[in-house]
Design a protein around this motif. Structure first.
Motif, mmCIF file in Angstrom:
data_model
loop_
_atom_site.group_PDB
_atom_site.id
_atom_site.type_symbol
_atom_site.label_atom_id
_atom_site.label_comp_id
_atom_site.label_asym_id
_atom_site.label_seq_id
_atom_site.Cartn_x
_atom_site.Cartn_y
_atom_site.Cartn_z
ATOM 1 N N LEU A 53 12.945 7.538 15.960
ATOM 2 C CA LEU A 53 12.555 8.233 16.792
ATOM 3 C C LEU A 53 13.047 7.991 18.789
ATOM 4 O O LEU A 53 12.152 8.727 19.310
ATOM 5 N N SER A 54 14.003 7.280 17.920
ATOM 6 C CA SER A 54 15.022 7.028 19.129
ATOM 7 C C SER A 54 14.478 6.256 20.738
ATOM 8 O O SER A 54 14.194 6.779 21.495
ATOM 9 N N ALA A 55 13.894 5.110 19.999
ATOM 10 C CA ALA A 55 12.759 4.741 21.073
ATOM 11 C C ALA A 55 13.737 2.898 21.209
ATOM 12 O O ALA A 55 12.548 2.334 20.202
ATOM 13 N N LEU A 83 16.570 10.940 24.830
ATOM 14 C CA LEU A 83 15.623 10.111 24.972
ATOM 15 C C LEU A 83 16.688 8.517 24.661
ATOM 16 O O LEU A 83 16.439 7.673 25.080
ATOM 17 N N GLU A 138 9.438 22.363 20.433
ATOM 18 C CA GLU A 138 10.061 21.458 21.013
ATOM 19 C C GLU A 138 10.459 19.665 20.912
ATOM 20 O O GLU A 138 9.372 19.887 20.991
ATOM 21 N N GLN A 139 11.736 19.271 21.136
ATOM 22 C CA GLN A 139 11.196 18.313 21.068
ATOM 23 C C GLN A 139 12.678 17.543 21.928
ATOM 24 O O GLN A 139 13.528 18.105 22.150
ATOM 25 N N ALA A 140 12.606 16.147 22.474
ATOM 26 C CA ALA A 140 13.408 15.251 23.547
ATOM 27 C C ALA A 140 14.531 14.964 22.613
ATOM 28 O O ALA A 140 14.364 14.435 21.910
ATOM 29 N N TYR A 200 10.522 2.931 14.865
ATOM 30 C CA TYR A 200 10.688 3.402 16.187
ATOM 31 C C TYR A 200 12.276 3.478 16.447
ATOM 32 O O TYR A 200 12.986 4.539 17.053
ATOM 33 N N PHE A 221 4.884 11.337 20.079
ATOM 34 C CA PHE A 221 4.415 11.988 20.997
ATOM 35 C C PHE A 221 5.256 12.333 22.264
ATOM 36 O O PHE A 221 5.458 12.992 22.780
ATOM 37 N N SER A 222 6.395 11.123 22.210
ATOM 38 C CA SER A 222 7.201 10.751 23.471
ATOM 39 C C SER A 222 8.221 11.594 23.699
ATOM 40 O O SER A 222 9.601 11.947 23.973
ATOM 41 N N LYS A 223 8.596 11.949 21.491
ATOM 42 C CA LYS A 223 9.720 12.854 21.041
ATOM 43 C C LYS A 223 9.210 14.048 21.370
ATOM 44 O O LYS A 223 10.090 14.689 21.309
ATOM 45 N N VAL A 234 4.782 6.946 20.693
ATOM 46 C CA VAL A 234 6.434 6.732 20.458
ATOM 47 C C VAL A 234 7.350 8.160 20.233
ATOM 48 O O VAL A 234 7.320 8.889 20.340
ATOM 49 N N PRO A 281 7.530 16.401 25.979
ATOM 50 C CA PRO A 281 8.482 15.403 25.889
ATOM 51 C C PRO A 281 9.177 14.585 26.311
ATOM 52 O O PRO A 281 9.918 15.140 27.633
ATOM 53 N N GLY A 282 9.252 13.555 26.385
ATOM 54 C CA GLY A 282 9.703 12.904 27.845
ATOM 55 C C GLY A 282 9.955 10.991 27.762
ATOM 56 O O GLY A 282 9.194 10.429 26.603
#
Lengths: 172, 104
Positions: free
Chosen positions: A49-51, A122, A117-119, A46, B51-53, B49, B58-59
């Motif tokens: 994944l920058s969480a 975050l 694309e990717q965030a 995690y 898929f959130s990146k 997680v 993405p968000g």
């Protein structure tokens, strides 16, 4: 090979290794302890994944609370018996075939999947952003979760409570 | 920008999910079955997680839903363990093959 990829491989190896150990160890207590490694390395994934907030919650809830709850469950029942030898090898083989088939189908579905694309932001104020999203957009699911936790608490207490009248009538 | 592609996270989650599925379907001890279900929920959380990146939009939403999943999983573990203890008190067993009262 970047450091990120090396960290991912080490964490993934520990996660899968802990899960495989969970399947193969014989004592129930050791199985639960092997799974703690899995949970901790998933927390590391995690972070990759920058969480960060989810990672801390994973360490607190899974490797802390749920493991302790399961250890309580083992200790309150017969904890020192090893899991019995498998009596139905045919059933196990069929389950294994089904799981491998599921794995192959999903593997060919997700392999080389990419959305382009990717965030990138975050990790900036991660906890604050989660709090803002939780209390603006998702406030009704949040309240429903609190109701669910209350119901689960009351239900667990009612289920696990010793039935005094029934035990007074006679043993079992 | 991260150098890891999305698919390796999905494959890792898939492997963990398959291990949890096999454990939940073959193990005899009920505590281990519950633990295997937790492992499957963890694999799903990794997907959320990831898929959130890397997803189409993405968000932060995937991370919020991961929190909900963790809360529901904790509630499920507590209730499942309460049922397990009640069953153990009545039947003196944690073997899942002997929990067949509905079949009789």
């Amino acid at each position: 090979m970047s450091g990120e990829l090396i960290a991912f491989f080490i964490l993934g190896l520990i996660a899968i290794g802990g899960a495989v150990l969970m399947l193969n160890l014989s004592k129930v207590m050791h199985m639960v302890l092997a799974l703690v490694f899995s949970f901790l390395s998933i927390a590391g994934i995690y972070v990759l994944l920058s969480a960060e907030f989810i990672a801390v919650v994973q360490v607190l809830i899974y490797s802390g609370a749920i493991t302790i709850i399961m250890l309580f469950g083992i200790m309150l029942t017969r904890h020192n018996d090893t899991s019995e030898p498998q009596k139905a090898p045919l059933k196990n083989l069929l389950v294994l075939l089904g799981v491998v088939g599921f794995f192959l189908v999903m593997y060919f579905a997700v392999n080389n999947l990419t959305f382009g694309e990717q965030a990138t932001d975050l990790h900036v104020d991660n906890t604050a952003n989660i709090g803002i999203a939780l209390f603006t957009e998702y406030v009704i699911p949040f309240e429903l979760t609190s109701v669910l936790l209350l119901v689960a608490l009351v239900g667990a207490i009612v289920l696990a409570k010793r039935d005094d009248e029934k035990e007074a009538e006679g043993d079992e | 920008m991260s150098s890891i592609p999305l698919s390796v996270f999905l494959v890792l989650a898939l492997i963990l999910f398959c291990i949890g599925l096999y454990g939940a379907l073959t193990k005899r001890n009920t505590v281990i079955v519950l633990i295997s279900i937790e492992l499957m929920l963890n694999a799903v959380n990794i997907n959320l997680v990831a898929f959130s990146k890397y997803g189409i939009n993405p968000g932060i939403t995937g991370q919020v839903f991961t929190l909900f999943t963790i809360a529901v999983a904790a509630a499920e573990a507590a209730v499942g363990l309460a049922i397990l203890i009640a069953l153990y008190r009545n039947r003196q067993t944690v073997n899942i093959d002997e929990m067949d009262r509905l079949k009789r």
